[in-house]
Design a protein around this motif. Structure first.
Motif, PDB file in Angstrom:
ATOM      1  N   UNK A 193      68.805 -17.812  44.595  1.00 28.10           N
ATOM      2  CA  UNK A 193      67.107 -16.755  44.398  1.00 28.10           C
ATOM      3  C   UNK A 193      66.795 -15.887  43.284  1.00 28.10           C
ATOM      4  N   UNK A 194      68.230 -15.517  42.205  1.00 30.12           N
ATOM      5  CA  UNK A 194      68.264 -15.031  41.506  1.00 30.12           C
ATOM      6  C   UNK A 194      67.579 -15.530  40.327  1.00 30.12           C
ATOM      7  N   UNK A 195      68.108 -17.275  40.400  1.00 29.87           N
ATOM      8  CA  UNK A 195      67.477 -18.175  39.643  1.00 29.87           C
ATOM      9  C   UNK A 195      66.046 -17.905  39.058  1.00 29.87           C
ATOM     10  N   UNK A 196      65.656 -17.857  40.344  1.00 29.45           N
ATOM     11  CA  UNK A 196      63.610 -17.849  39.987  1.00 29.45           C
ATOM     12  C   UNK A 196      63.522 -16.514  40.143  1.00 29.45           C
ATOM     13  N   UNK A 197      64.188 -15.407  40.172  1.00 29.24           N
ATOM     14  CA  UNK A 197      64.120 -13.957  40.023  1.00 29.24           C
ATOM     15  C   UNK A 197      63.701 -13.500  38.341  1.00 29.24           C
ATOM     16  N   UNK A 198      65.076 -14.478  37.519  1.00 31.54           N
ATOM     17  CA  UNK A 198      64.808 -14.475  36.062  1.00 31.54           C
ATOM     18  C   UNK A 198      64.032 -15.045  35.360  1.00 31.54           C
ATOM     19  N   UNK A 199      63.373 -16.368  35.704  1.00 25.56           N
ATOM     20  CA  UNK A 199      62.277 -16.969  35.229  1.00 25.56           C
ATOM     21  C   UNK A 199      60.448 -16.375  35.910  1.00 25.56           C
ATOM     22  N   UNK A 200      60.539 -15.635  36.956  1.00 19.38           N
ATOM     23  CA  UNK A 200      59.323 -14.557  37.324  1.00 19.38           C
ATOM     24  C   UNK A 200      59.402 -13.595  36.466  1.00 19.38           C
ATOM     25  N   UNK A 201      59.296 -13.134  36.252  1.00 16.61           N
ATOM     26  CA  UNK A 201      60.735 -11.496  35.043  1.00 16.61           C
ATOM     27  C   UNK A 201      60.011 -11.628  34.165  1.00 16.61           C
ATOM     28  N   UNK A 202      60.291 -13.135  33.564  1.00 12.40           N
ATOM     29  CA  UNK A 202      59.962 -13.132  31.876  1.00 12.40           C
ATOM     30  C   UNK A 202      58.352 -14.184  32.134  1.00 12.40           C
ATOM     31  N   UNK A 203      57.924 -14.497  33.384  1.00 12.96           N
ATOM     32  CA  UNK A 203      56.613 -14.804  33.438  1.00 12.96           C
ATOM     33  C   UNK A 203      56.812 -16.008  33.210  1.00 12.96           C
ATOM     34  N   UNK A 204      58.333 -17.016  32.380  1.00 12.14           N
ATOM     35  CA  UNK A 204      58.233 -17.853  32.103  1.00 12.14           C
ATOM     36  C   UNK A 204      57.650 -19.134  34.116  1.00 12.14           C
ATOM     37  N   UNK A 205      56.129 -19.050  33.137  1.00 12.12           N
ATOM     38  CA  UNK A 205      55.658 -19.731  34.311  1.00 12.12           C
ATOM     39  C   UNK A 205      55.787 -21.523  34.408  1.00 12.12           C
ATOM     40  N   UNK A 206      56.263 -22.132  33.321  1.00 10.48           N
ATOM     41  CA  UNK A 206      56.592 -23.618  33.014  1.00 10.48           C
ATOM     42  C   UNK A 206      57.695 -23.909  33.600  1.00 10.48           C
ATOM     43  N   UNK A 207      58.711 -23.399  33.427  1.00  9.98           N
ATOM     44  CA  UNK A 207      59.573 -23.699  33.601  1.00  9.98           C
ATOM     45  C   UNK A 207      60.593 -23.159  34.833  1.00  9.98           C
ATOM     46  N   UNK A 208      59.552 -21.739  35.545  1.00  5.20           N
ATOM     47  CA  UNK A 208      59.074 -21.890  37.370  1.00  5.20           C
ATOM     48  C   UNK A 208      59.555 -23.313  37.581  1.00  5.20           C
TER      49      UNK A 208
END
Length: 462
Positions: A193-208
Motif C-alpha cells: 500500500x505504501x508504494x501507492x501512497x508515495x506516488x500519490x504524495x508526489x502527485x505522480x498520476x502517470x506512474x500511479x
C-alpha cells in the motif's frame, strides 16, 4: 562458478523492469566476512526450479548474491512511504533488503510471478541511520513464523534461505553483540500500500496508473476493465479481509500492521515482533512498543481495513470517490465470511448453509473468550472429535457443542490427529529453540520443529 543444469521449472522473469524507473534504486549487497548456510527451503525452491543447486551454488546466489542465470542484472531496493502506527512517514523504502530476482512458479503450483527479496543484505539509499543488517535470531524467528503460518493456511511469504554472515551486531532488544545473518524470502510480489501512497504524495498520476497496470497484470491476474483503480481496490479489499481472518483463526498477532507492511496481494510478510496468542485474548499484543494496543489480536482486521482506506485515498482522482467508498464498505462483511470459512476449514467441517456455520462460529468464539481453553488445543481436540471432556464443560461450550452437531466433519485420518498435543508456536518455544542455537550452536531443535509444523500442515490438508 558452474551452475546447476536448468530445469523446466526454472523460468526467470524481469517484469519489475516495467516500473523500475520510478519504484526502485539499483543497489549492491554487502560483502560479508563469512557465509554459513543455516536453512534452505528446498520445498519452496522446487516450485521455481532452484532445488537442484548444491550448497556452494546456493551460497553464491543467496549469500553473495551472484546474479541468477537470465534473471534481473542487479538488485533493486524498492521505494515507498507509509503510515507507521497511523503517523505518515515519507522517509521509507527498503532499508536492509532488495528485490534480488523474479521467477515464474511451475504450472503445477500456480504459475504466479514470484519475487526473491532479501532482509539484512546491507545498506541502501533508504537505510537512514540503521546498519542494513539482520540478526541471526531475527532470521530464525522469521523461519518459525512463516512455516507455522503456511501450515495454518495463512497466505504468507516463505523463508527461502538463511545464511549466517559472521558479523557482530548491537541491538537494543537482544543481548548484544549478537550474530548476523542474511535472509531471502519468497513472495508473490513486494508491492505494498505504501508504494501507492508515495506516488500519490508526489502527485505522480502517470506512474500511479503504470503501477496499477503492473499489479493487475502480474500480481492480481485481473483484467483492468473500465476502471483499473477500482478493480485494484476491489481485489485488495477481498485479499486483505481474508488475510485478517486468517490471522484470527491462526491465533496470530503480526505486531506491526503499518501500511508499508500490507502487500496488495494480501500476502503476509515482514515478521518482526510477531507472536501467537495462547488464548483468544482480544487485547493480546506482540510488540512491546504497541502500548495503545493498536495492532492487538482482535484489532487486526480494523487495522488492515484502515490501511486499505489509505490505498483508496491514494486512488482518488483515478476513480469516483463514491465508488471507492462503496468498495471499502464491503470489507467487514467479507472479513466475517472469510473468518467463518477459515474457522471451519481448520476444524475440518462443512456446513449446509452460512447461517448454520455462523451460529457455530459465534458460539465457539464466545466460549473461547472465557479464556480457559488454549486456541491450538481447541482446534486440535475438536478436529479429532474430542469435545466431551471436562476442559469443555459449561454453558458456553454446551452451546458450541449443540451448534456443531448441525455441521459435517470431514475424515481426519492423518497420524497427527492420533497424538495427544497440538503443534504450537508460542514465545517460550521460540526462545527455547533460539537458546539451543545461541548457547550450543545446536540447530537440531529448529529443524525438528520445522518438520513437526510441516507434518501438521499435511494433516490439515488431507
Amino acid at each position: 562458478m558452474e551452475h546447476a543444469l536448468p530445469t523446466s521449472n526454472y523460468r526467470p522473469e524481469q517484469a519489475i523492469a516495467e516500473i523500475a524507473d520510478f519504484i526502485a534504486d539499483p543497489v549492491r549487497s554487502a560483502e560479508f566476512p563469512t557465509h554459513i548456510l543455516r536453512f534452505r527451503n528446498d520445498r519452496a525452491a522446487a516450485t521455481v526450479g532452484l532445488d537442484r543447486l548444491d550448497d556452494a551454488q546456493w551460497l553464491a546466489h543467496f549469500g553473495r548474491f551472484e546474479v541468477l542465470p537470465d534473471a534481473q542484472p542487479e538488485p533493486l531496493a524498492l521505494r515507498y512511504h507509509g503510515h507507521q502506527f497511523r503517523v505518515y512517514n515519507p522517509d521509507l523504502g527498503d532499508g536492509r533488503g532488495f528485490l534480488f530476482a523474479q521467477l515464474r512458479e511451475s504450472a503445477a503450483t500456480g504459475g504466479r510471478l514470484i519475487d526473491l527479496g532479501t532482509k539484512g543484505s546491507g545498506l541502501t539509499p533508504w537505510s537512514r541511520t540503521a546498519d542494513g543488517r539482520l540478526t541471526l535470531k531475527g532470521g530464525v524467528r522469521e523461519i518459525l513464523a512463516t512455516e507455522m503460518l503456511e501450515a495454518l493456511g495463512v497466505t504468507t511469504s516463505r523463508t527461502f534461505s538463511l545464511v549466517e554472515t559472521g558479523e557482530q551486531l548491537v541491538r537494543g532488544d537482544e543481548p548484544s553483540p549478537t550474530r548476523s545473518a542474511v535472509l531471502v524470502r519468497m513472495s508473490h510480489g513486494h508491492i505494498r500500500i505504501g508504494s501507492f501512497q508515495r506516488l500519490a504524495y508526489h502527485d505522480d498520476t502517470d506512474n500511479l496508473r503504470r503501477l496499477i497496470d503492473y499489479c493487475l497484470k502480474h500480481l492480481l491476474a485481473r483484467d483492468p476493465g473500465e476502471n483499473a483503480a477500482l478493480t485494484l481496490l476491489e481485489e485488495v479489499v477481498h485479499r486483505t479481509a481474508d488475510l485478517a481472518a486468517s490471522y484470527m483463526v491462526a491465533g496470530f498477532v503480526h505486531g506491526v500492521l503499518n501500511s508499508d507492511n500490507i502487500a496488495i496481494t494480501g500476502e503476509s510478510f515482514d515478521y518482526g515482533p510477531w507472536r501467537f496468542t495462547p488464548r483468544w485474548e482480544p487485547g493480546f499484543t506482540a510488540a512491546y512498543f504497541d502500548q495503545q494496543g493498536l495492532y492487538a489480536f482482535a484489532r487486526q482486521a480494523e487495522a488492515i481495513h484502515w490501511d486499505v482506506a489509505q490505498l483508496a485515498q491514494s486512488l482518488v482522482g483515478l476513480a469516483e470517490t463514491d465508488a471507492l467508498v462503496e468498495v471499502l464498505r464491503r470489507y467487514p462483511a467479507i472479513y466475517e465470511q472469510r473468518l467463518i470459512a477459515r474457522f471451519l476449514w481448520r476444524l475440518g467441517l462443512d456446513s449446509p448453509d452460512e447461517a448454520t456455520a455462523r451460529t457455530f462460529v459465534v458460539a465457539a468464539v464466545e466460549a473461547l473468550l472465557e479464556g480457559r481453553v488454549p486456541i491450538d488445543r481447541f482446534f486440535f481436540d475438536w478436529r479429532k472429535g474430542t469435545r466431551d471432556v471436562p476442559l469443555y464443560a459449561g454453558p458456553s461450550w454446551d452451546k458450541a457443542r449443540d451448534a456443531v452437531a448441525a455441521l459435517t466433519a470431514r475424515p481426519s485420518t492423518h497420524a497427527y490427529w492420533q497424538g495427544e498435543m497440538p503443534c504450537s508456536m508460542h514465545i517460550d518455544e521460540v526462545e527455547t529453540i533460539w537458546s539451543a542455537i545461541a548457547e550450543r550452536d545446536d540447530w537440531g531443535p529448529l529443524h525438528e520443529k520445522v518438520a513437526a509444523i510441516r507434518d501438521m500442515g499435511k494433516a490439515l490438508r488431507p
